[in-house]
Design a protein around this motif. Structure first.
Motif, PDB file in Angstrom:
ATOM      1  N   HIS A 140       0.880  -1.096  -0.100  1.00  0.00           N
ATOM      2  CA  HIS A 140      -0.055  -0.005  -0.194  1.00  0.00           C
ATOM      3  C   HIS A 140       0.957   1.457   0.145  1.00  0.00           C
ATOM      4  O   HIS A 140       0.599   2.433  -0.648  1.00  0.00           O
ATOM      5  CB  HIS A 140      -1.114   0.153   1.284  1.00  0.00           C
ATOM      6  N   TYR A 141       1.657   1.317   0.710  1.00  0.00           N
ATOM      7  CA  TYR A 141       2.691   2.336   0.834  1.00  0.00           C
ATOM      8  C   TYR A 141       3.270   2.673  -0.553  1.00  0.00           C
ATOM      9  O   TYR A 141       3.288   3.897  -0.775  1.00  0.00           O
ATOM     10  CB  TYR A 141       3.892   2.288   1.683  1.00  0.00           C
ATOM     11  N   PHE A 142       3.722   1.797  -1.236  1.00  0.00           N
ATOM     12  CA  PHE A 142       4.280   2.425  -2.737  1.00  0.00           C
ATOM     13  C   PHE A 142       3.206   2.697  -3.576  1.00  0.00           C
ATOM     14  O   PHE A 142       3.427   3.509  -4.219  1.00  0.00           O
ATOM     15  CB  PHE A 142       5.002   0.881  -3.338  1.00  0.00           C
ATOM     16  N   ALA A 143       2.196   2.101  -3.418  1.00  0.00           N
ATOM     17  CA  ALA A 143       0.786   2.794  -4.372  1.00  0.00           C
ATOM     18  C   ALA A 143       0.517   4.063  -4.161  1.00  0.00           C
ATOM     19  O   ALA A 143       0.159   4.669  -4.963  1.00  0.00           O
ATOM     20  CB  ALA A 143      -0.497   1.503  -4.160  1.00  0.00           C
ATOM     21  N   ILE A 144       0.295   4.294  -2.634  1.00  0.00           N
ATOM     22  CA  ILE A 144      -0.218   5.599  -2.323  1.00  0.00           C
ATOM     23  C   ILE A 144       1.018   6.595  -2.749  1.00  0.00           C
ATOM     24  O   ILE A 144       0.707   7.552  -3.408  1.00  0.00           O
ATOM     25  CB  ILE A 144      -0.283   5.650  -0.839  1.00  0.00           C
ATOM     26  N   ALA A 145       2.263   6.053  -2.568  1.00  0.00           N
ATOM     27  CA  ALA A 145       3.483   7.182  -2.953  1.00  0.00           C
ATOM     28  C   ALA A 145       3.244   7.404  -4.429  1.00  0.00           C
ATOM     29  O   ALA A 145       3.667   8.491  -4.810  1.00  0.00           O
ATOM     30  CB  ALA A 145       4.843   6.444  -2.654  1.00  0.00           C
TER      31      ALA A 145
ATOM     32  N   ILE B 275       0.625   7.730  -6.429  1.00  0.00           N
ATOM     33  CA  ILE B 275      -0.465   8.325  -6.532  1.00  0.00           C
ATOM     34  C   ILE B 275       0.022   9.898  -6.181  1.00  0.00           C
ATOM     35  O   ILE B 275      -0.165  10.742  -6.845  1.00  0.00           O
ATOM     36  CB  ILE B 275      -1.630   8.239  -5.437  1.00  0.00           C
TER      37      ILE B 275
END
Lengths: 334, 294
Positions: free
Chosen positions: A131-136, A138
């Motif tokens: 999730h951290y990568f995905a939000i980063a 975005i």
């Protein structure tokens, strides 16, 4: 991470890993028919509308496949791929309008720019997981879009209009017939599919899938995880950038809202996920079904601003994620 | 592009105060997200759309039944609790322990679906509660701020306090906390973890139900309204530490202030850039956030 995590993904990719020796004969024939049909299409359907539709299918299938190389094979879920699309579009457009570069050279120049950017983004962000990568991604997408809106040199919020020229191969403009655009898009798609096919069958693909299944395990058997994530990102960004340059030359107008929005990043993932993530044909199947669907609803509900296509897309995305993580291709394979 | 500009101290104080006020609203929205993440390590990518639906609930209660937004807080919280509960039962339950991809895109798809559904049903028009009970400015500490903002802020802080009390002081709260720490052990202790997960989703969604009702007092209501708040909520949760409820409060205030300062000191267009850069810095330098546990 819960046990079971990688298992289903492994199933999703399993059919791809094993070379389907039994149906190779039929597969080759089917592929040949598909390719002939694709080549013959503009000579059968002569309306620019049909050609435009298929050009879009090819373009988005290519983008989704490029995303798939990073997210599907290597497991790094980027929700900011519009950044590379915009980089390609803007690089070729700015080089052309400001310095008079040939659009073909602009397309080629966009690729190293996007690859460089992908490494700058990937180097720090690949330390993040899930999730951290995905939000980063975005967050980066939003930052880049805001910067583009406020950067007057590249047209700011007004965008850039490319000069209208006489039809010629050199000028990358074919307004009367559109079919050269069609073949350019087809070549880009086939190239992207060939590269994916090659990745699946070489060490690169095995490394990518190992990283997707379990980064620690991959590291422990000696795979340089960070480097291979960056390689996946570079290949992915290169194709998306080429797609962006193509889009700029095809539409002849670009602004941050059309080539850098979050909605584009999401559309790219959506096509791949619905079609079948981590597979060679999934993104193409997704684009071939969903892009015409969007066109169809636009005709049916045109002008009402009802967003029926997004209603269907969203519903499909959740349904596929919950019930069939292998996508529509996985459904066919069963 | 403008370079740094130095605003007057009066403007600065006013800005910081309104940033803090907005921060409490962000904190409550983020608390819902954080609660869910703490329970099952799933990010609700439809959180912004939940907020949007709560704002529409409040708007329609006002437009159809002349119910003031202040009165529709329980209604909005109830509707959202139900939505959260149903989301867990219908979708999330099936992807627990599934691949990361499914976990991300299940709620992402739900978000797209809800946004499109709102647009389909209620058109993309911007709507507004025009004659609310609370409106106009109010003076706090010598600077004036909007009364609806101040009310929203105080109410969200109160709701946040209640949430914190519920989690740390009640039997059910203990059960939630236990489930978050170790679901197998909690199940062995006789806690119905399935129920706790659904409850967590219900409460997490009810948080945005409360925040949305107060936001509808002074914010336009439209199908895309949730996107920005959701992005801010992700940043808030990351800064506060995923799963940490008190962290959300501190982070919410910090982000409210940074947003305002980014707008004042750099340029209004860049205020969210400041917030997103903050996210990147936090997750890269201190991935566990300010109050994260791991």
């Amino acid at each position: 991470m819960p046990p079971g995590e990688g298992v289903e993904v492994a199933d999703a990719g399993a059919g791809v890993v094993a070379p389907p020796s039994a149906r190779t004969g039929w597969g080759t024939i089917f592929l040949a028919i598909l390719l002939v049909a694709a080549l013959a299409f503009p000579w059968v359907f002569r309306l620019p509308y049909h050609r435009d539709l298929v050009i879009r299918v090819f373009l988005y299938a290519m983008l989704a496949q490029a995303w798939n190389i990073l997210a599907g094979y290597c497991g790094q879920i980027s929700l900011g791929h519009a950044v590379f699309f915009g980089t390609g579009a803007y690089t070729s457009a700015v080089l052309q309008t400001t310095w008079g570069w040939n659009p073909w050279l602009g397309l080629l120049a966009g690729v190293p720019v996007a690859v460089a950017l992908s490494q700058v983004i990937g180097y720090p962000c690949f330390r993040l997981r899930g999730h951290y990568f995905a939000i980063a991604t975005i967050a980066i997408g939003e930052i880049v879009q805001t910067l583009a809106i406020n950067w007057e040199f590249i047209g700011g919020a007004r965008g850039l209009t490319l000069p209208f020229q006489k039809d010629s191969l050199l000028a990358f403009q074919f307004h009367t017939s559109k079919y050269p655009y069609y073949y350019v898009a087809l070549v880009l798609l086939v190239l992207c599919l060939l590269v994916s096919w090659w990745i699946e069958r070489t060490r690169l693909g095995y490394y990518f899938r190992a990283i997707r299944e379990d980064p620690e395990a991959a590291q422990s058997v000696g795979i340089p995880v960070a480097r291979y994530k960056l390689i996946a990102m570079a290949i992915s960004a290169a194709f998306v950038s080429a797609g962006g340059s193509f889009y700029a030359q095809y539409v002849l107008y670009l602004d941050p809202d059309s080539v850098l929005p979050l909605s584009l990043s999401i559309l790219i993932c959506l096509l791949a996920v619905v079609g079948g993530v981590g597979t060679l044909w999934g993104p193409l199947v997704g684009a071939a079904l969903l892009i015409p669907l969007s066109e169809f609803t636009r005709i049916q509900f045109g002008g009402t601003g009802r967003a029926v296509d997004l209603l269907i897309y969203g519903g499909l995305l959740t349904t596929v994620a919950v019930f069939q993580p292998a996508g529509l291709v996985g459904l066919l394979r069963r | 592009m403008s370079i740094f500009t130095i605003p007057s101290s009066e403007v600065l104080i006013q800005g910081i105060l309104s940033g803090i006020l907005m921060g409490f609203v962000y904190a409550l929205i983020a608390a819902g997200l954080s609660l869910i993440f703490g329970l099952m390590e799933i990010v609700n990518f439809a959180h912004g759309e939940f907020l949007m639906l709560s704002m529409y609930t409040t708007f329609w209660a006002y437009a159809l039944f002349a119910l003031d937004p202040l009165l529709s807080v329980p209604l909005s919280a109830g509707v959202l609790f139900l939505l959260g509960w149903l989301t867990y039962r219908g979708i999330i339950r099936r992807i627990l322990g599934g691949p990361m991809l499914a976990q991300i895109f299940a709620t992402f798809g739900l978000g797209i679906f809800l946004r499109a559904a709102a647009q389909f049903l209620w058109t993309p028009d911007f709507r507004q509660v025009s004659k609310a009970w609370v409106q106009g400015p109010v003076r706090i500490l010598g600077v004036s701020v909007g009364l609806p903002q101040a009310v929203a802020s105080v109410a969200c802080l109160a709701a946040f306090g209640m949430l914190y009390w519920f989690i740390t002081r009640t039997e059910t709260g203990f059960a939630l906390e236990a489930t978050a720490q170790d679901r197998q052990a909690a199940a062995l202790m006789g806690i119905n973890t399935e129920r706790m997960f659904a409850l967590g989703w219900g409460i997490g969604a009810a948080c945005v139900g409360v925040a949305g009702a107060f936001l509808a007092n002074f914010f336009y209501v439209f199908p895309h309204v949730g996107s920005l708040f959701a992005l801010i909520a992700y940043v808030t949760v990351a800064l506060g530490g995923f799963g940490s409820i008190p962290g959300s409060l501190v982070a919410g205030v910090i982000i409210g202030v940074i947003e305002v300062l980014g707008g004042l000191l750099i340029a209004p267009a860049f205020k969210y850039v400041a917030v997103f850069v903050l996210y990147l810095v936090v997750v890269l330098v201190r991935p566990q956030g300010l109050f994260g546990k791991f």
